[in-house]
Design a protein around this motif. Structure first.
Motif, PDB file in Angstrom:
ATOM      1  N   HIS A  57       0.815  -1.211   0.000  1.00 45.05           N
ATOM      2  CA  HIS A  57       0.000   0.000   0.000  1.00 45.05           C
ATOM      3  C   HIS A  57       0.857   1.273   0.000  1.00 45.05           C
ATOM      4  CE1 HIS A  57      -4.228   0.597  -0.289  1.00 45.05           C
ATOM      5  NE2 HIS A  57      -4.245   1.574   0.600  1.00 45.05           N
ATOM      6  N   GLY A  58       1.627   1.423  -1.058  1.00 44.33           N
ATOM      7  CA  GLY A  58       2.416   2.633  -1.184  1.00 44.33           C
ATOM      8  C   GLY A  58       2.962   2.783  -2.582  1.00 44.33           C
ATOM      9  N   TYR A  59       3.370   3.993  -2.899  1.00 44.96           N
ATOM     10  CA  TYR A  59       4.037   4.251  -4.173  1.00 44.96           C
ATOM     11  C   TYR A  59       5.019   5.382  -3.975  1.00 44.96           C
ATOM     12  CZ  TYR A  59       0.397   7.856  -4.385  1.00 44.96           C
ATOM     13  OH  TYR A  59      -0.445   8.899  -4.086  1.00 44.96           O
ATOM     14  N   VAL A  60       6.056   5.394  -4.805  1.00 43.27           N
ATOM     15  CA  VAL A  60       7.131   6.362  -4.611  1.00 43.27           C
ATOM     16  C   VAL A  60       7.799   6.675  -5.950  1.00 43.27           C
ATOM     17  CG1 VAL A  60       8.778   4.500  -4.068  1.00 43.27           C
ATOM     18  CG2 VAL A  60       9.258   6.857  -3.319  1.00 43.27           C
ATOM     19  N   SER A  61       8.196   7.929  -6.092  1.00 42.81           N
ATOM     20  CA  SER A  61       9.048   8.365  -7.200  1.00 42.81           C
ATOM     21  C   SER A  61       9.965   9.434  -6.638  1.00 42.81           C
ATOM     22  CB  SER A  61       8.211   8.917  -8.360  1.00 42.81           C
ATOM     23  OG  SER A  61       7.489  10.067  -7.957  1.00 42.81           O
ATOM     24  N   GLN A  62      10.938   9.849  -7.422  1.00 44.93           N
ATOM     25  CA  GLN A  62      11.842  10.916  -6.976  1.00 44.93           C
ATOM     26  C   GLN A  62      11.708  12.099  -7.918  1.00 44.93           C
ATOM     27  OE1 GLN A  62      16.021   9.898  -6.576  1.00 44.93           O
ATOM     28  NE2 GLN A  62      16.368  11.586  -5.138  1.00 44.93           N
ATOM     29  N   SER A  63      11.499  13.276  -7.354  1.00 46.99           N
ATOM     30  CA  SER A  63      11.302  14.470  -8.162  1.00 46.99           C
ATOM     31  C   SER A  63      12.625  14.962  -8.725  1.00 46.99           C
ATOM     32  CB  SER A  63      10.658  15.574  -7.322  1.00 46.99           C
ATOM     33  OG  SER A  63      11.609  16.150  -6.440  1.00 46.99           O
ATOM     34  N   ASP A  64      12.531  15.901  -9.654  1.00 44.32           N
ATOM     35  CA  ASP A  64      13.737  16.473 -10.239  1.00 44.32           C
ATOM     36  C   ASP A  64      14.547  17.248  -9.207  1.00 44.32           C
ATOM     37  OD1 ASP A  64      13.054  15.411 -12.683  1.00 44.32           O
ATOM     38  OD2 ASP A  64      12.010  17.199 -13.368  1.00 44.32           O
ATOM     39  N   LYS A  65      13.910  17.686  -8.132  1.00 43.34           N
ATOM     40  CA  LYS A  65      14.621  18.386  -7.051  1.00 43.34           C
ATOM     41  C   LYS A  65      15.294  17.412  -6.079  1.00 43.34           C
ATOM     42  CE  LYS A  65      11.077  20.785  -5.662  1.00 43.34           C
ATOM     43  NZ  LYS A  65      10.273  21.747  -4.837  1.00 43.34           N
ATOM     44  N   GLY A  66      15.013  16.120  -6.236  1.00 44.37           N
ATOM     45  CA  GLY A  66      15.627  15.121  -5.377  1.00 44.37           C
ATOM     46  C   GLY A  66      14.763  14.628  -4.244  1.00 44.37           C
ATOM     47  N   GLU A  67      13.550  15.188  -4.095  1.00 38.52           N
ATOM     48  CA  GLU A  67      12.659  14.740  -3.034  1.00 38.52           C
ATOM     49  C   GLU A  67      11.996  13.421  -3.412  1.00 38.52           C
ATOM     50  OE1 GLU A  67      10.076  18.025  -3.353  1.00 38.52           O
ATOM     51  OE2 GLU A  67      11.138  19.286  -1.907  1.00 38.52           O
ATOM     52  N   LEU A  68      11.802  12.551  -2.433  1.00 39.68           N
ATOM     53  CA  LEU A  68      10.972  11.366  -2.646  1.00 39.68           C
ATOM     54  C   LEU A  68       9.517  11.789  -2.515  1.00 39.68           C
ATOM     55  CD1 LEU A  68      12.886   8.720  -0.485  1.00 39.68           C
ATOM     56  CD2 LEU A  68      13.005   9.025  -2.978  1.00 39.68           C
ATOM     57  N   VAL A  69       8.708  11.478  -3.507  1.00 40.62           N
ATOM     58  CA  VAL A  69       7.280  11.796  -3.486  1.00 40.62           C
ATOM     59  C   VAL A  69       6.545  10.500  -3.181  1.00 40.62           C
ATOM     60  CG1 VAL A  69       5.347  12.767  -4.774  1.00 40.62           C
ATOM     61  CG2 VAL A  69       7.676  13.584  -5.222  1.00 40.62           C
ATOM     62  N   ILE A  70       5.832  10.464  -2.049  1.00 34.93           N
ATOM     63  CA  ILE A  70       5.294   9.219  -1.518  1.00 34.93           C
ATOM     64  C   ILE A  70       3.797   9.362  -1.256  1.00 34.93           C
ATOM     65  CG2 ILE A  70       5.387   7.632   0.457  1.00 34.93           C
ATOM     66  CD1 ILE A  70       8.350   8.447   0.767  1.00 34.93           C
ATOM     67  N   GLY A  71       3.055   8.298  -1.541  1.00 40.87           N
ATOM     68  CA  GLY A  71       1.628   8.311  -1.269  1.00 40.87           C
ATOM     69  C   GLY A  71       1.116   6.916  -0.996  1.00 40.87           C
ATOM     70  N   ALA A  72      -0.164   6.845  -0.615  1.00 44.69           N
ATOM     71  CA  ALA A  72      -0.824   5.557  -0.359  1.00 44.69           C
ATOM     72  C   ALA A  72      -2.280   5.685  -0.752  1.00 44.69           C
ATOM     73  CB  ALA A  72      -0.672   5.152   1.102  1.00 44.69           C
TER      74      ALA A  72
END
Length: 416
Positions: A281-296
């Motif tokens: 129950h999660g998903y993740v990507s990394q933005s161009d700024k380097g932040e991990l973008v996380i949701g559920a």
């Protein structure tokens, strides 16, 4: 050139934006328009843009109760894909994907669409059966997709945990290479600028408070800036769609839920794709700024709050750390919530209503961002022609009376 750029940057910074050219106008509303779009998010702005571009209807107003990009458009996690199971949904999302692929050029504005691919992980034998079924269905519809095993996933994403001793061992995944992410704010700004350039009035801080009807047809809207006349009104208000429907004496089969997300502190690039998992129950990507973008997934309760509950974030972080143990020491930077409107079959409503001239585009649940250009394109057709395009004909609100539902709960995946 470098000295000039530094000087220009300092000059503009010290001017406090006073001399910056406006991206779009901020006009006072006219007394009457050929069409009104209620909602200044991505879908509403895209609808106005395609009304002007594809149908030559330029006397259009977009009414936004706040500011452009201040609602759900600016609160999502930016994932774009089209690998839905059923033909009706797959064709609609694939139309959106094809528009995404040329959107920056079409708008002459960089929406930062990055086709880095999207993984949907499978953790059980049933997951893998469903994944193979969906990939086969996608390929029959001309949508790209492959099935990968755990070793292939590990080769593509070295930092992922493919240990057989994990709580939910990874058995495989579907992978859509053309999927990816886009910059949510840039999408709203690009469509706003493009619509404005074609003559559309974008009116911010203008809340719709009611609909005026005569002889079964809509004739205009009551707003915080007064009455505005129009015999074509399209409502694209995401989580507040049911509120606006009630103003029009309609009832939509949707529920509104908070949907939370978070970003980490920025760091060097470590994840160059999007990873989603239903089981953990999660998903993740990394933005161009380097932040991990996380949701559920959404909070279980209905409501209009934009904060959400701590338990969801707790479970979400635990899920991501299980998939990526390397992230366990990364600090959370900020968290937020959006409001999503969910239909019983996890598919949207893009439809005429029983009130002549009144159209609703709602019920996208958590998958609305990826459909933004496609949604606007078909909704503009529906408003302009007073009949649905073949791509959104199946998403008529009357399907909840006839039983012709399109169950996309499986392919909707976590919150997408």
């Amino acid at each position: 050139m470098q000295k000039y750029s530094i000087f220009s940057l300092a000059k503009n910074a010290l001017s406090y934006h006073k001399n910056w050219e406006q991206a779009w106008r901020s006009p006072e509303p006219k007394s009457e328009y050929d069409a009104i779009i209620v909602g200044g998010g991505g879908h509403g702005l895209a609808t106005a843009y395609y009304l002007a571009k594809e149908h030559g209807i330029t006397n259009v107003a977009v009414l936004e109760k706040g500011w452009i990009g201040g609602g759900n458009t600016g609160r999502n996690t930016t994932i774009v894909r089209s690998n839905y199971l059923w033909d009706e949904a797959a064709h609609l999302y694939e139309k959106a994907m094809k528009l995404w692929e040329g959107l920056s050029q079409d708008l002459n504005y960089n929406v930062m669409f990055s086709q880095r691919g999207v993984f949907n992980l499978g953790h059980t034998l049933q997951d893998m059966r469903d994944i193979e079924r969906r990939v086969n269905a996608n390929r029959l519809n001309g949508i790209d997709g492959v099935v990968m095993n755990a070793e292939e996933i590990k080769e593509r994403i070295p930092i992922i945990n493919t240990s057989p001793n994990a709580r939910y061992p990874i058995l495989g995944a579907s992978f859509q290479p053309r999927g990816g992410v886009a910059r949510h704010d840039a999408v709203a700004w690009g469509f706003a600028r493009g619509a404005d350039a074609r003559g559309v009035d974008i009116i911010q801080n203008c809340e719709v408070t009611g609909f005026r009807r005569e002889n079964g047809a809509v004739v205009g809207v009551e707003t915080s800036k007064g009455f505005i006349k129009s015999n074509k009104i399209g409502v694209v208000a995401a989580g507040h769609s049911s509120v606006l429907a009630e103003m029009a004496e309609l009832r939509m089969p949707i529920e509104s839920h908070p949907l939370q997300a978070l970003v980490s502190e920025p760091m060097k690039p470590v994840l160059d794709t999007v990873v989603m998992s239903n089981a953990v129950h999660g998903y993740v990507s990394q933005s161009d700024k380097g932040e991990l973008v996380i949701g559920a997934g959404v909070d279980a309760y209905t409501g209009y709050g934009q904060r959400g509950s701590l338990s969801i974030i707790e479970g979400n972080i635990a899920a991501i750390v299980e998939l990526f143990p390397i992230f366990s020491r990364v600090r959370q930077l900020r968290q937020w919530g959006g409001i999503v409107d969910v239909c019983p079959d996890a598919c949207p409503i893009i439809s005429k209503t029983d009130v002549k001239g009144l159209y609703f585009n709602c019920g996208w649940g958590t998958g609305g961002f990826k459909a933004t250009p496609g949604s606007g394109w078909v909704f503009a057709h529906t408003i302009a022609k007073d009949e649905p395009h073949e791509l959104n004909a199946a998403f008529d609100v009357n399907r909840f009376y006839t039983g012709a539902l399109i169950d996309e709960h499986g392919a909707a995946g976590v919150a997408h």
